[in-house]
Design a protein around this motif. Structure first.
Motif, short mmCIF file in Angstrom:
data_model
loop_
_atom_site.label_atom_id
_atom_site.label_comp_id
_atom_site.label_asym_id
_atom_site.label_seq_id
_atom_site.Cartn_x
_atom_site.Cartn_y
_atom_site.Cartn_z
N ILE A 156 55.97 -6.60 -36.06
CA ILE A 156 55.71 -5.92 -34.78
C ILE A 156 56.38 -6.68 -33.63
N SER A 157 56.26 -7.99 -33.63
CA SER A 157 56.86 -8.80 -32.57
C SER A 157 58.38 -8.66 -32.56
N ALA A 158 58.99 -8.67 -33.74
CA ALA A 158 60.45 -8.57 -33.84
C ALA A 158 60.94 -7.23 -33.33
N VAL A 159 60.28 -6.14 -33.72
CA VAL A 159 60.74 -4.80 -33.32
C VAL A 159 60.57 -4.60 -31.82
N ILE A 160 59.45 -5.08 -31.26
CA ILE A 160 59.27 -4.96 -29.81
C ILE A 160 60.37 -5.72 -29.07
N ALA A 161 60.72 -6.91 -29.58
CA ALA A 161 61.79 -7.70 -28.95
C ALA A 161 63.13 -6.98 -29.06
N LEU A 162 63.39 -6.36 -30.21
CA LEU A 162 64.66 -5.65 -30.40
C LEU A 162 64.75 -4.43 -29.49
N LEU A 163 63.67 -3.67 -29.42
CA LEU A 163 63.65 -2.51 -28.52
C LEU A 163 63.78 -2.96 -27.07
N HIS A 164 63.20 -4.10 -26.75
CA HIS A 164 63.34 -4.69 -25.41
C HIS A 164 64.81 -4.96 -25.10
N ASP A 165 65.54 -5.56 -26.05
CA ASP A 165 66.96 -5.86 -25.83
C ASP A 165 67.77 -4.59 -25.66
N ALA A 166 67.53 -3.61 -26.53
CA ALA A 166 68.26 -2.34 -26.44
C ALA A 166 67.99 -1.65 -25.11
N ASN A 197 68.76 -11.59 -36.06
CA ASN A 197 69.14 -12.84 -36.71
C ASN A 197 68.53 -14.04 -35.99
N ASP A 198 68.63 -14.04 -34.67
CA ASP A 198 68.08 -15.15 -33.89
C ASP A 198 66.56 -15.20 -33.99
N THR A 199 65.92 -14.04 -33.97
CA THR A 199 64.47 -13.98 -34.06
C THR A 199 63.97 -14.44 -35.43
N ILE A 200 64.69 -14.02 -36.49
CA ILE A 200 64.29 -14.40 -37.85
C ILE A 200 64.37 -15.91 -38.04
N VAL A 201 65.40 -16.53 -37.47
CA VAL A 201 65.53 -17.99 -37.58
C VAL A 201 64.32 -18.69 -36.95
N THR A 202 63.91 -18.22 -35.77
CA THR A 202 62.74 -18.81 -35.10
C THR A 202 61.47 -18.55 -35.91
N PHE A 203 61.30 -17.32 -36.40
CA PHE A 203 60.12 -16.99 -37.20
C PHE A 203 60.07 -17.81 -38.49
N ASP A 204 61.23 -18.03 -39.10
CA ASP A 204 61.28 -18.79 -40.34
C ASP A 204 60.80 -20.22 -40.12
N ARG A 205 61.18 -20.80 -38.98
CA ARG A 205 60.74 -22.15 -38.67
C ARG A 205 59.23 -22.18 -38.36
N ILE A 206 58.74 -21.14 -37.67
CA ILE A 206 57.30 -21.07 -37.40
C ILE A 206 56.52 -21.00 -38.71
N ARG A 207 56.98 -20.15 -39.63
CA ARG A 207 56.30 -20.02 -40.91
C ARG A 207 56.34 -21.32 -41.70
N GLY A 268 73.71 -7.72 -24.03
CA GLY A 268 72.78 -7.80 -25.16
C GLY A 268 72.60 -9.20 -25.70
N LEU A 269 73.67 -10.00 -25.71
CA LEU A 269 73.56 -11.37 -26.20
C LEU A 269 72.65 -12.20 -25.32
N ILE A 270 72.82 -12.04 -24.01
CA ILE A 270 71.96 -12.77 -23.06
C ILE A 270 70.50 -12.33 -23.23
N SER A 271 70.29 -11.02 -23.34
CA SER A 271 68.94 -10.51 -23.52
C SER A 271 68.36 -10.95 -24.86
N GLY A 272 69.21 -11.01 -25.90
CA GLY A 272 68.74 -11.37 -27.24
C GLY A 272 68.22 -12.78 -27.34
N VAL A 273 68.96 -13.74 -26.78
CA VAL A 273 68.50 -15.13 -26.85
C VAL A 273 67.26 -15.33 -25.99
N TYR A 274 67.14 -14.55 -24.92
CA TYR A 274 65.94 -14.60 -24.08
C TYR A 274 64.73 -14.02 -24.81
N SER A 275 64.92 -12.86 -25.46
CA SER A 275 63.79 -12.18 -26.09
C SER A 275 63.27 -12.92 -27.31
#
Length: 302
Positions: A156-166, A197-207, A268-275
């Motif tokens: 849910i968090s990832a999709v909201i962030a992706l829709l936010h970037d779009a 990709n950026d979000t998954i890397v962060t989530f992987d480290r959290i997990r 999108g890149l700027i928004s992506g690293v922010y989100s």
């Protein structure tokens, strides 16, 4: 890598949420009032690219279209501005196109080459629907993938962030009145990929950090999220910066047909690293906090 100047990202999550909500509301208002500046790909019309052997004067080219009965905005490109590009809201037939080309030949000589692209109303509607389907299906696929690999809170968090970037990119194109065409849709889908990709890397480290930690309170969970973000910050910055250089070079040196794609990618890149830092991870934190509250409130069995 350890950053000496790192700050508590979690502490500022409310400011990030407020900023994103404000941008979203502004974008919705602009979309409701002005809509999007659709290109010929999404509405009926004809696109003309006219190339001459000499430099083309913008005002003179627009006057040629005006004399032929069309109000057109001409964009110059090519070496020494030898190519004139315009988009017309009408579907032109062969005779109408030949009339315009003959006018250009009289002004710039017989060595005129032209390319035309026509989209009728039916195709325009079909392209618009397929673009919506592409974004919707990609979002559903992301939810399924992240739910299987991680958990539903991450999904849910990832999709909201992706829709936010779009939506940020869509809003900026509406505010700046930039043309939306098929390359814009390609940019949106590419942005979703990079942001995920950026979000998954962060989530992987959290997990991974969750496996070796004993988080009993929200403060413990906040510290874990903040540490995970900074542990992956170097990779995120390096990845985004590398692609950012490429998009800027394409924006400056690329042809006219890919400049809007490059601009959308830059936004999108700027928004992506922010989100991935301020939206996705923080949303997961809030969702996880609710489970901690339920766990602490559950009665202890004897």
């Amino acid at each position: 890598m350890h950053y000496k100047w790192q700050f508590d990202v979690v502490k500022y999550r409310k400011y990030a949420f407020s900023f994103s909500i404000a941008i979203t509301i502004l974008g919705i208002l602009f979309l409701m009032i002005f809509g999007l500046n659709y290109g010929v790909d999404f509405k009926a019309g004809t696109s003309l690219d006219i190339t001459a052997a000499q430099s083309i004067d913008k005002a003179k080219a627009e006057q040629i279209f005006h004399d032929a009965g069309y109000e057109a905005t001409v964009t110059l490109g090519g070496d020494n501005n030898t190519r004139a590009t315009t988009r017309l809201d009408r579907v032109l037939n062969t005779d109408e196109i030949n009339t315009i080309i003959n006018q250009f030949k009289q002004a710039y000589g017989d060595n005129i080459v032209h390319e035309e692209n026509t989209v009728d109303p039916g195709i325009a509607r079909e392209l618009g629907l397929k673009a919506i389907y592409a974004v919707a299906l990609s979002s559903i696929g992301i939810i399924i993938y992240v739910s299987i690999r991680f958990e539903w809170r991450f999904a849910i968090s990832a999709v909201i962030a992706l829709l936010h970037d779009a939506f940020i990119v869509i809003s900026l194109f509406s505010i700046l009145r930039l043309e939306v065409n098929l390359t814009f849709i390609a940019a949106i889908l590419t942005i979703i990929g990079y942001s995920l990709n950026d979000t998954i890397v962060t989530f992987d480290r959290i997990r991974e950090n969750m496996r070796f930690s004993k988080t009993k309170t929200f403060e413990d969970l906040s510290k874990l999220v903040n540490d995970s973000i900074w542990q992956t910050m170097t990779r995120s910055i390096n990845t985004v910066f590398t692609v950012f250089i490429a998009t800027i070079l394409l924006l400056i040196m690329g042809s006219e047909s890919i400049k809007l794609f490059s601009l959308a990618m830059t936004f999108g890149l700027i928004s992506g690293v922010y989100s991935s830092t301020f939206i996705a991870a923080q949303l997961w934190l809030l969702l996880k906090r609710n489970s901690l509250k339920r766990a602490s409130a559950a009665p202890v069995k004897n």
